[in-house]
Write an enzyme that holds these catalytic residues in place. Structure first.
Site, PDB file in Angstrom:
ATOM      1  N   GLU A  98     -27.687  11.200  41.737  1.00  0.00           N
ATOM      2  CA  GLU A  98     -26.844  10.825  42.874  1.00  0.00           C
ATOM      3  C   GLU A  98     -27.154   9.408  43.348  1.00  0.00           C
ATOM      4  OE1 GLU A  98     -27.488  14.109  45.626  1.00  0.00           O
ATOM      5  OE2 GLU A  98     -26.042  15.325  44.519  1.00  0.00           O
TER       6      GLU A  98
ATOM      7  N   ASP B 225     -26.663  23.747  43.271  1.00  0.00           N
ATOM      8  CA  ASP B 225     -27.068  22.983  44.447  1.00  0.00           C
ATOM      9  C   ASP B 225     -27.013  23.825  45.714  1.00  0.00           C
ATOM     10  OD1 ASP B 225     -27.736  20.997  46.168  1.00  0.00           O
ATOM     11  OD2 ASP B 225     -25.875  19.858  45.961  1.00  0.00           O
TER      12      ASP B 225
ATOM     13  N   GLU C 284     -26.782  23.562  54.616  1.00  0.00           N
ATOM     14  CA  GLU C 284     -25.708  22.662  54.204  1.00  0.00           C
ATOM     15  C   GLU C 284     -24.454  23.417  53.757  1.00  0.00           C
ATOM     16  OE1 GLU C 284     -26.899  20.046  51.022  1.00  0.00           O
ATOM     17  OE2 GLU C 284     -24.914  19.165  50.841  1.00  0.00           O
TER      18      GLU C 284
HETATM   19  C1  GCV Z   1     -30.723  14.575  49.632  1.00  0.00           C
HETATM   20  C2  GCV Z   1     -27.036  17.741  47.633  1.00  0.00           C
HETATM   21  C3  GCV Z   1     -26.837  17.205  49.011  1.00  0.00           C
HETATM   22  C4  GCV Z   1     -27.444  15.816  49.172  1.00  0.00           C
HETATM   23  C5  GCV Z   1     -28.915  15.894  48.776  1.00  0.00           C
HETATM   24  C6  GCV Z   1     -28.990  16.379  47.337  1.00  0.00           C
HETATM   25  C7  GCV Z   1     -30.413  16.503  46.861  1.00  0.00           C
HETATM   26  O1  GCV Z   1     -26.265  17.026  46.721  1.00  0.00           O
HETATM   27  O2  GCV Z   1     -25.477  17.190  49.327  1.00  0.00           O
HETATM   28  O3  GCV Z   1     -27.305  15.423  50.507  1.00  0.00           O
HETATM   29  O4  GCV Z   1     -29.523  14.632  48.900  1.00  0.00           O
HETATM   30  O5  GCV Z   1     -28.388  17.664  47.267  1.00  0.00           O
HETATM   31  O6  GCV Z   1     -30.919  17.612  46.906  1.00  0.00           O
HETATM   32  O7  GCV Z   1     -30.987  15.516  46.453  1.00  0.00           O
END
Ligand code: GCV
Length: 719
Positions: free
Chosen positions: A310, A384, A412
């Site tokens: 990411e 995730d 989340e």
């Molecule tokens: C910290 C998901 C979340 C991101 C998070 C990522 C991760 O994609 O939406 O906000 O980033 O996981 O665990 O690195």
């Protein structure tokens, strides 16, 4: 004279206590499960007082000081009006809180076996010759034992028959804060970061101390204080000084600080031309950086790293492996005893394979190639933190590399701040899943506690759900997730009903008319949420970016693997992601026994159906319903479950303080309406493909599909 004054004080106290349920202050939420509410029943009070009024804490360490302080706080709560200014100094103790080496020989000799069974951080509570002993081999163990004693009192266990031996099954039990230096919290829904970087290092806020108390009370012994989407600045002296101040505050509570390391920090901070892990100048940079950090924080835990994921830089940028990257930092930390927690959440839109397969494909071949102070941190499932995922296939597949669990305590994908869902139920499902790595009984919990593969390091992390909200977690019930995380980190095989019951008693009341029905809701809440959000193995169908609310229509954009349609693949033929041999074959990453459970569309648990299979809408399932009917019925069942949760809560009025009762009342109203929103939006969307009517008993949506698709909200927190 003295007696009548005392009686008068008692009368005032009892009056105040009587008022409590109706006039509680905002403080009730802030105190978490460490309420230490007054012991109202006079017999109980008398019997606890007989012990608690005479305590000896012979030690003189910084941890002994916080033990005395905790006893003072607890005493003032349990026995209002009594004087605890010299608690711990009794000359004729009825409770003795001291390390094993300091025990009177009469107790030590009689309990030699018990004491010998204590490992680091473990503790024992026992009674000998009418005296309660709290003991351990280490300072931190003694603090945990003290909290064990206080829990026994909070949950009204008789002290005269205490007999507890507790050893943690996992060495490092940590919170991961996704907190940014500007105090926003990625995926945080409870206000801003509690770390006030601007005021640090000079100001140590009381909240830091209360944070440490809460964590110590559940055995959490490590914290990574910054976001894994890391800012290299935290590795500079200005911030190291601040982090060191936090570490100093946490040390007496047995908590070590970790920092997140941005992989290209040598370039960002000192202008190196590369961050290549095999470059000697880069290696030298990290060594010097580690030496510097240990000057600030002598017991620094180590680095937590998100790389090649990411947008984060990582070894891929230099054609190197994840092991090369992790070993670079491990080498630097090694002389100081530090650990690298290297995340396996590595995936890329440029890799053509199913996203859920990528971490395994990348890490499995590296098994045994990591230095011995590296632990690979793996999310519970391969995607995730979705409401329900099968366990991550790396568990059981890396016998030569210690793996640690990463749970997400912040919700989340599970309703964020306003839904009540007991996450322990979800975690338990994963922890007890059988990987079959070494035959039946090779549970994920045994991977984590190291007994399956003989790991030299064991650890577990939870992404923190706390912030500056008055009650820490926003949702009053989300405190239970923090609490349960600690308890399961201590013992991943612990009974989650016991955990919930303890938490309810400590946080609210011991009254069974409250505890029993509310615990019932907690135990059922996870199944209910999955039903109204992602039944039958659906996943990643939430709104884009902020991830709040439904978004099964999310498609297009920068990355296919961030859309909903990539995962559900709904069309007129059916729905679901085929991960069998005929599809992406993600199934091959599991042991044959697990594959066998999931490969057959007719025998797989319906909970995982659409995760692994693509299924026709009119396929008849084991329940006798077609796929479409089953989906609609489950969405409806979830909504009805949320309504039942609300009704059960409303029946609790008067059992607890008005403030938390009302807080919950309004959140449950939100939860019910959002459950309806999920049901209506998802069913309307999928109905375009199934082209079938809603089965009997499923309520008609309030609006048309366009309404839900056009629904916009601004400034959703957490991004
Ligand atoms: C910290 C998901 C979340 C991101 C998070 C990522 C991760 O994609 O939406 O906000 O980033 O996981 O665990 O690195």
């Amino acid at each position: 004279m003295m007696n009548s004054y005392r009686n008068y004080l008692w009368a005032i106290c009892l009056f105040l206590v009587f008022q409590l349920p109706f006039k509680a202050s905002a403080n009730e939420g802030y105190k978490l499960w460490l309420q230490y509410a007054p012991i109202e029943d006079s017999k109980e009070r008398e019997s606890y007082w007989a012990f608690f009024s005479q305590i000896k804490v012979p030690g003189n360490s910084a941890t002994d000081a916080v033990i005395r302080k905790e006893l003072q706080i607890a005493g003032r709560g349990f026995f209002p009006g009594e004087d605890f200014s010299s608690v711990g100094a009794s000359t004729d103790p009825k409770i003795w809180i001291g390390k094993a080496a300091s025990l009177p020989s009469s107790a030590a000799d009689a309990m030699a076996n018990k004491l010998a069974s204590l490992t680091k951080d473990g503790y024992a509570l026992f009674v000998r010759d009418g005296r309660v002993y709290v003991t351990s081999q280490t300072d931190t163990g003694l603090l945990y034992g003290t909290f064990g004693l206080l829990k026994a009192m909070q949950t009204r266990q008789p002290l005269a028959s205490l007999d507890v031996t507790e050893n943690p099954k996992i060495q490092t039990r940590m919170l991961n804060h996704w907190d940014n230096l500007n105090r926003t919290v990625e995926r945080g829904y409870a206000g801003f970061s509690i770390w006030n970087w601007h005021r640090l290092p000079k100001h140590i806020d009381q909240q830091y101390i209360d944070y440490a108390r809460a964590n110590a009370s559940i055995g959490v012994n490590a914290t990574s204080i910054t976001n894994v989407n890391a800012n290299a600045l935290v590795l500079t002296p200005v911030y190291l000084e601040k982090a060191a101040a936090l570490a100093d505050a946490f040390r007496p509570y047995g908590i070590r600080v970790f920092l997140t390391a941005r992989f290209n920090a040598p370039m960002q901070l000192d202008g190196l031309e590369t961050a290549d892990p095999l470059d000697p100048a880069v290696q030298e940079w990290w060594k010097r950086k580690a030496d510097e950090i240990y000057q600030y924080i002598p017991d620094f835990g180590g680095f937590l790293v998100k790389a090649d994921s990411e947008g984060q830089p990582g070894p891929h940028n230099y054609g190197r492996t994840q092991a090369d990257g992790a070993n670079l930092l491990a080498e630097a930390l090694k002389p100081h005893g530090g650990l690298v927690m290297w995340r396996a959440f590595v995936y890329s839109e440029n890799t053509p394979t199913d996203r859920t397969k990528q971490a395994y494909d990348e890490f499995k071949p590296l098994d045994g190639k990591f230095k011995d102070n590296v632990i690979v941190q793996v999310k519970n499932g391969p995607l995730d933190f979705q409401p329900r995922e099968p366990f991550h296939p790396l568990f059981g597949a890396m016998p030569e590399t210690p793996l640690m669990m990463e749970f997400q305590i912040t919700k989340e994908y599970l309703g964020q701040d306003t839904h009540w869902v007991n996450l322990a139920s979800m975690w338990k499902e994963v922890l007890q899943a059988d990987t079959y790595a070494n035959g039946a009984g090779s549970t994920v919990s045994r991977v984590l506690d190291g007994t399956l593969h003989g790991y030299n390091h064991t650890a577990i992390a939870g992404v923190a759900n706390i912030g500056t909200d008055r009650n820490w977690t926003g949702h009053p019930m989300a405190q239970a997730d923090w609490y349960s995380f600690g308890r399961l980190a201590w013992n991943p095989d612990a009974d989650i009903q016991e955990i919930a019951k303890d938490w309810l008693k400590m946080t609210f009341t011991n009254n069974p008319s409250f505890v029993e029905p509310v615990m019932d809701v907690m135990m059922k809440s996870y199944g209910i949420l999955v039903d109204y959000m992602t039944p039958l193995g659906l996943h990643h169908i939430m709104a884009r970016s902020h991830h709040w609310g439904p978004g099964p229509w999310v498609t297009g954009g920068r990355r296919d693997d961030w859309t909903a349609t990539y995962y559900h693949r709904a069309s007129e033929d059916g729905i679901g992601f085929d991960r069998t041999e005929a599809g992406s074959n993600a199934l091959e990453q599991y042991a044959p026994e697990v594959r066998e459970q999931w490969r057959n569309l007719d025998t797989i648990s319906l909970d995982y159906l659409l995760w692994f299979h693509r299924v026709a809408w009119d396929k008849e399932l084991a329940t006798g319903n077609t796929l479409w009917e089953e989906m609609a019925i489950r969405y409806q069942r979830g909504v009805e479950g949320a309504r039942w949760m609300e009704q059960t809560w409303l029946a609790q009025e008067g059992h607890i303080d008005e403030e938390r009762f009302e807080h919950m009342r309004s959140f449950l109203a939100i939860q019910v309406s959002e459950a309806e929103w999920w049901r209506d939006a998802c069913l309307l969307y999928f109905q375009q493909f199934s082209r079938q009517p809603l089965p009997l008993g499923v309520e008609k949506p309030k609006h048309d599909l366009a309404y839900y698709q056009d629904f916009r909200r601004f400034f959703v927190p957490g991004i």
